[in-house]
Design a protein around this motif. Structure first.
Motif, mmCIF file in Angstrom:
data_model
loop_
_atom_site.group_PDB
_atom_site.id
_atom_site.type_symbol
_atom_site.label_atom_id
_atom_site.label_comp_id
_atom_site.label_asym_id
_atom_site.label_seq_id
_atom_site.Cartn_x
_atom_site.Cartn_y
_atom_site.Cartn_z
ATOM 1 N N MET A 1 -2.761 -85.827 58.071
ATOM 2 C CA MET A 1 -1.729 -86.488 57.314
ATOM 3 C C MET A 1 -0.913 -87.372 58.255
ATOM 4 S SD MET A 1 0.995 -84.699 54.860
ATOM 5 C CE MET A 1 2.640 -85.300 54.841
ATOM 6 N N LEU A 2 -0.597 -88.548 57.836
ATOM 7 C CA LEU A 2 0.167 -89.505 58.621
ATOM 8 C C LEU A 2 1.649 -89.289 58.365
ATOM 9 C CD1 LEU A 2 0.170 -92.050 60.400
ATOM 10 C CD2 LEU A 2 0.066 -93.376 58.311
ATOM 11 N N GLU A 3 2.406 -89.143 59.431
ATOM 12 C CA GLU A 3 3.829 -88.922 59.290
ATOM 13 C C GLU A 3 4.562 -90.119 59.875
ATOM 14 O OE1 GLU A 3 7.114 -85.940 61.138
ATOM 15 O OE2 GLU A 3 5.306 -85.026 60.353
ATOM 16 N N VAL A 4 5.546 -90.630 59.151
ATOM 17 C CA VAL A 4 6.335 -91.765 59.603
ATOM 18 C C VAL A 4 7.742 -91.280 59.877
ATOM 19 C CG1 VAL A 4 7.235 -94.029 58.998
ATOM 20 C CG2 VAL A 4 4.963 -93.343 58.240
ATOM 21 N N LYS A 5 8.250 -91.607 61.058
ATOM 22 C CA LYS A 5 9.619 -91.249 61.411
ATOM 23 C C LYS A 5 10.371 -92.541 61.676
ATOM 24 C CE LYS A 5 8.511 -86.795 63.347
ATOM 25 N NZ LYS A 5 8.621 -85.906 64.494
ATOM 26 N N ILE A 6 11.615 -92.582 61.225
ATOM 27 C CA ILE A 6 12.447 -93.771 61.358
ATOM 28 C C ILE A 6 13.755 -93.371 62.023
ATOM 29 C CG2 ILE A 6 13.647 -95.603 60.114
ATOM 30 C CD1 ILE A 6 11.581 -95.240 57.885
ATOM 31 N N ILE A 7 14.216 -94.202 62.934
ATOM 32 C CA ILE A 7 15.505 -93.960 63.573
ATOM 33 C C ILE A 7 16.588 -94.616 62.737
ATOM 34 C CG2 ILE A 7 16.917 -94.385 65.609
ATOM 35 C CD1 ILE A 7 14.343 -94.557 67.225
ATOM 36 N N ILE A 8 17.593 -93.834 62.402
ATOM 37 C CA ILE A 8 18.740 -94.375 61.672
ATOM 38 C C ILE A 8 19.972 -94.038 62.485
ATOM 39 C CG2 ILE A 8 20.130 -94.275 59.589
ATOM 40 C CD1 ILE A 8 17.614 -93.601 58.069
ATOM 41 N N GLU A 9 20.669 -95.075 62.932
ATOM 42 C CA GLU A 9 21.846 -94.865 63.753
ATOM 43 C C GLU A 9 23.142 -95.073 62.987
ATOM 44 O OE1 GLU A 9 21.459 -97.219 67.266
ATOM 45 O OE2 GLU A 9 19.596 -96.255 67.852
ATOM 46 N N ALA A 10 23.060 -95.451 61.741
ATOM 47 C CA ALA A 10 24.259 -95.692 60.934
ATOM 48 C C ALA A 10 24.476 -94.513 59.991
ATOM 49 C CB ALA A 10 24.111 -96.984 60.147
ATOM 50 N N THR A 11 25.544 -93.801 60.192
ATOM 51 C CA THR A 11 25.840 -92.627 59.371
ATOM 52 C C THR A 11 25.969 -92.998 57.900
ATOM 53 O OG1 THR A 11 27.006 -91.673 61.247
ATOM 54 C CG2 THR A 11 27.417 -90.685 59.098
ATOM 55 N N GLU A 12 26.623 -94.144 57.620
ATOM 56 C CA GLU A 12 26.815 -94.557 56.228
ATOM 57 C C GLU A 12 25.471 -94.821 55.549
ATOM 58 O OE1 GLU A 12 28.298 -96.292 58.792
ATOM 59 O OE2 GLU A 12 30.261 -95.371 58.689
ATOM 60 N N LEU A 13 24.552 -95.450 56.286
ATOM 61 C CA LEU A 13 23.236 -95.737 55.729
ATOM 62 C C LEU A 13 22.468 -94.443 55.470
ATOM 63 C CD1 LEU A 13 21.106 -97.761 54.855
ATOM 64 C CD2 LEU A 13 20.375 -97.932 57.231
ATOM 65 N N ALA A 14 22.537 -93.521 56.401
ATOM 66 C CA ALA A 14 21.866 -92.237 56.220
ATOM 67 C C ALA A 14 22.411 -91.512 54.996
ATOM 68 C CB ALA A 14 22.022 -91.369 57.466
ATOM 69 N N ASN A 15 23.727 -91.518 54.834
ATOM 70 C CA ASN A 15 24.336 -90.870 53.662
ATOM 71 C C ASN A 15 23.917 -91.563 52.372
ATOM 72 O OD1 ASN A 15 25.637 -88.976 55.247
ATOM 73 N ND2 ASN A 15 27.525 -90.162 55.394
ATOM 74 N N ALA A 16 23.865 -92.893 52.393
ATOM 75 C CA ALA A 16 23.467 -93.632 51.198
ATOM 76 C C ALA A 16 22.026 -93.309 50.817
ATOM 77 C CB ALA A 16 23.635 -95.136 51.418
ATOM 78 N N ILE A 17 21.149 -93.224 51.800
ATOM 79 C CA ILE A 17 19.745 -92.907 51.520
ATOM 80 C C ILE A 17 19.624 -91.488 50.980
ATOM 81 C CG2 ILE A 17 17.482 -92.534 52.587
ATOM 82 C CD1 ILE A 17 18.162 -94.925 54.434
ATOM 83 N N ASN A 18 20.353 -90.552 51.561
ATOM 84 C CA ASN A 18 20.323 -89.171 51.067
ATOM 85 C C ASN A 18 20.847 -89.095 49.635
ATOM 86 O OD1 ASN A 18 19.185 -87.873 53.279
ATOM 87 N ND2 ASN A 18 21.154 -87.677 54.315
ATOM 88 N N ASN A 19 21.917 -89.840 49.329
ATOM 89 C CA ASN A 19 22.455 -89.846 47.964
ATOM 90 C C ASN A 19 21.453 -90.442 46.986
ATOM 91 O OD1 ASN A 19 24.824 -88.680 48.826
ATOM 92 N ND2 ASN A 19 25.930 -90.620 48.983
#
Length: 142
Positions: A1-19
Motif C-alpha cells: 500500500m502506498l502511503e503519502v505523508k504531507i508536512i503542514i506547518e500552519a496550525t490554522e490549516l491543520a485545524n481547518a483540514i481536521n474540521n
C-alpha cells in the motif's frame, strides 16, 4: 500500500483540514501541525512504489447532520454584516440618463416596466436598491 505523508506547518490549516474531515464523516488520521516528514519522503514515488497495488476504498458515509457544521454561505453568528448601500432617486436618474445617452432607452423602459412603474419617480423606496443593481447589469455606473 502506498502511503503519502504531507508536512503542514500552519496550525490554522491543520485545524481547518481536521474540521473539514470531521464534517465529511470523520478523519481516521488527524493532521497535526507538528507532523514532520523528511523532504525525501515527499517526492514522487519510485517506479517500484508506483507498481499497481490493491486499493481499499472506505465505505460511503452518510452526510453529516446539519447541526454538525455551519453552512458555508452564512456568516458566523455575531459577525456584523455590512448594510447595502442606500440609493437616492437622483442617483438612479443620473445612472438612467447615462444609459439613455448610450442608446439603451428600450432596455431602460423594459426595466421600469418590470418593476411595475412608468418612471423612476414611481419607484418605492424599497425598490431602489434592486433597481440600481439592475441598472448596473445594463452597464450603468452607480
Amino acid at each position: 500500500m502506498l502511503e503519502v505523508k504531507i508536512i503542514i506547518e500552519a496550525t490554522e490549516l491543520a485545524n481547518a483540514i481536521n474540521n473539514l474531515a470531521a464534517a465529511m464523516g470523520g478523519a481516521k488520521h488527524p493532521i497535526s501541525a507538528q507532523t514532520a516528514v523528511p523532504a525525501a519522503q515527499t517526492t514522487a514515488p519510485t517506479a517500484q512504489a508506483a507498481a499497481p497495488a490493491t486499493q481499499q476504498t472506505a465505505a460511503p458515509t452518510a452526510p453529516a447532520p446539519a447541526s454538525a457544521a455551519a453552512p458555508m454561505n452564512y456568516p458566523a453568528p455575531g459577525v456584523p454584516l455590512a448594510q447595502p448601500p442606500k440609493y437616492t432617486v437622483d442617483q438612479i436618474m443620473a445612472a438612467g440618463a447615462m444609459l439613455m445617452d448610450a442608446g439603451k432607452v428600450n432596455e431602460l423602459m423594459n426595466l421600469l416596466h418590470s418593476f411595475g412603474v412608468q418612471a423612476v419617480m414611481d419607484l418605492k423606496p424599497e425598490q431602489l436598491g434592486a433597481f440600481a443593481t439592475a441598472l448596473r447589469e445594463l452597464g450603468a455606473k452607480i
